[in-house]
Design an enzyme around this catalytic site. Structure first.
Site, mmCIF file in Angstrom:
data_model
loop_
_atom_site.group_PDB
_atom_site.id
_atom_site.type_symbol
_atom_site.label_atom_id
_atom_site.label_comp_id
_atom_site.label_asym_id
_atom_site.label_seq_id
_atom_site.Cartn_x
_atom_site.Cartn_y
_atom_site.Cartn_z
ATOM 1 C CE LYS A 195 -11.144 -9.681 69.445
ATOM 2 N NZ LYS A 195 -9.976 -9.359 70.155
ATOM 3 C CE1 TYR A 204 -12.433 -14.139 70.305
ATOM 4 C CE2 TYR A 204 -13.520 -15.004 68.351
ATOM 5 C CZ TYR A 204 -12.498 -14.276 69.122
ATOM 6 O OH TYR A 204 -11.547 -13.814 68.389
ATOM 7 C CB THR A 256 -12.303 -11.888 65.170
ATOM 8 O OG1 THR A 256 -12.858 -13.010 64.329
ATOM 9 C CG2 THR A 256 -13.329 -11.523 66.248
ATOM 10 C CG ASP A 257 -13.723 -13.353 60.283
ATOM 11 O OD1 ASP A 257 -13.492 -13.844 61.244
ATOM 12 O OD2 ASP A 257 -13.364 -14.058 58.929
ATOM 13 C CD GLU A 258 -14.913 -16.572 65.040
ATOM 14 O OE1 GLU A 258 -15.573 -16.707 65.874
ATOM 15 O OE2 GLU A 258 -13.845 -17.009 64.839
#
Ligand code: NAD
Ligand code: TYD
Length: 334
Positions: free
Chosen positions: A153, A149, A122-124
């Site tokens: 990741k 989260y 993810t870009d998060e």
């Protein structure tokens, strides 16, 4: 090609399985999924009798099962994860277990059997960009995750890279922006807007609704993953964005307008802890090197998504179970 898709009963994984069978008639897919609250076999009802498809209920943290399944495939496509930021704030332990430990178990099996893995991320992991700024994430942006989260990741991505450098494991990674489309679990922003609006229920918008996300239709994401699997360079990371930055409040207004519902349904609620302000992706690498382009613009994608949820109320109702009610009470009724 023999795919081991982990987390294939979730939102993106189920769309990916449908995408692959639609494109490659002779693909063979084993879908390994723990069927957590987010895993739903109804997402693949149309494919359950496909001769080249097999579902196995299991956990990516199970080394024996992963060893057996990885040995029999050509490539692992790892979607399995705990994915909801708000749940990671309520309880991070499962995120550490599945996202970090699970990825490690898969990597060990991939290394042992000398297979390939594509890891979905993810870009998060990059943290927050400033509002009202032109900066975007690219493949050189340092990791700076904000939530349990995104931290889990980020850890999984680091493990994948470490296995590439240390053991020459054949891995690729993609970091994608916010997905939307059919079969997204009902706790995420876009399904919440549609499902609350249809019942004339208040729509909870965190903070001032000014946070910006870069929205991509899930089929476009699946297309990008397929490109990386077929043409991507081993060891590389590819960022995938929708080229569609929008503030949360504007997304709510767009959907309300489409559904003919009043903006008075909007309710500003307590902000998410550590809420990232803005995500935006520069997708130049995958566009230039792999020829990626998108089929959907945001307006068309949102319209089709609203129509899909309205036409699939039975699918929605089945998800409104005890787990969801408990989560919902904890999240919104504090
Ligand atoms: P989802 O929550 O809808 O699905 C996750 C699936 O993983 C579920 O079917 C669940 O049962 C399964 N699962 C969870 N723990 C497992 C375990 N220990 N073993 C086996 N299966 C397990 O999530 P999604 O939105 O489809 O996301 C899929 C992947 O894409 C995730 O890795 C996520 O981080 C990544 N991603 C999501 C988005 C997004 O906007 N949804 C954006 C970028 C990246
Ligand atoms: P979400 O769909 O949870 O995706 P992510 O947190 O992975 O970006 O949330 C998208 C944006 O919408 C995020 O800025 C948080 C916000 N949001 C709300 O304002 N209200 C809600 O009820 C939810 C679930 C999210």
């Amino acid at each position: 090609m023999k795919y081991l898709v982990t987390g294939g009963a979730g939102f993106i994984g189920s769309n990916f399985i449908r995408f692959i069978f639609g494109k490659y008639r002779d693909a063979q897919i084993v879908n390994l999924d723990k069927l957590t609250y987010a895993g739903n076999l109804a997402n693949l009802k149309d494919l359950e009798n496909h001769p080249n498809y097999k579902f196995i209920k299991g956990d990516i943290t199970d080394p024996k099962l992963m060893d057996e399944l990885v040995s029999a495939c050509d490539i692992v496509v790892n979607f399995a994860a705990e994915t909801h930021v708000d749940r990671s704030i309520l309880g991070p332990a499962e995120f550490v277990q599945t996202n970090i430990v699970g990825t490690h178990v898969l990597l060990d099996a991939v290394k042992k059997h000398d297979k390939r893995i594509h890891h979905i991320s993810t870009d998060e992991v990059f943290g927050s960009l400033k509002l009202n700024d032109n900066a975007r994430f690219n493949e050189t942006t340092p990791y700076d995750p904000s939530s349990p989260y995104s931290a889990s990741k980020a850890s999984s991505d680091h493990l994948v890279r470490a296995y590439v450098r240390t053991f020459r494991v054949k891995a690729t990674i993609s970091n994608c922006s916010n997905n939307y489309g059919p079969y997204q679990f009902i706790e995420k922003l876009i399904p919440i807007i549609i499902l609350h609006a249809v019942e004339d229920k208040k729509i909870p918008v965190y903070g001032k609704g000014e946070n910006v996300r870069d929205w991509i239709q899930v089929e476009d994401h699946c297309h990008a993953i397929d490109l990386i699997i077929s043409k991507g360079k081993i060891g590389e990371t590819y960022l995938v964005g929708g080229n569609a930055e929008e503030s949360n409040i504007n997304i709510v207004k767009m959907i309300l307008k489409q559904m003919g519902k009043p903006e008075s349904l909007i309710e500003f609620v307590t902000d998410r802890k550590g809420h990232d302000l803005r995500y935006a992706i520069d997708s130049e690498k995958i566009e230039k090197e792999l020829g990626f382009s998108r089929k959907y613009d945001l307006a068309t994608g949102l319209k089709e998504t609203v129509d899909w949820y309205l036409a699939n109320q039975g699918w929605v109702e089945a998800l409104r179970n005890k787990d969801y009610q408990k989560y919902y009470e904890q999240q919104y009724k504090r």
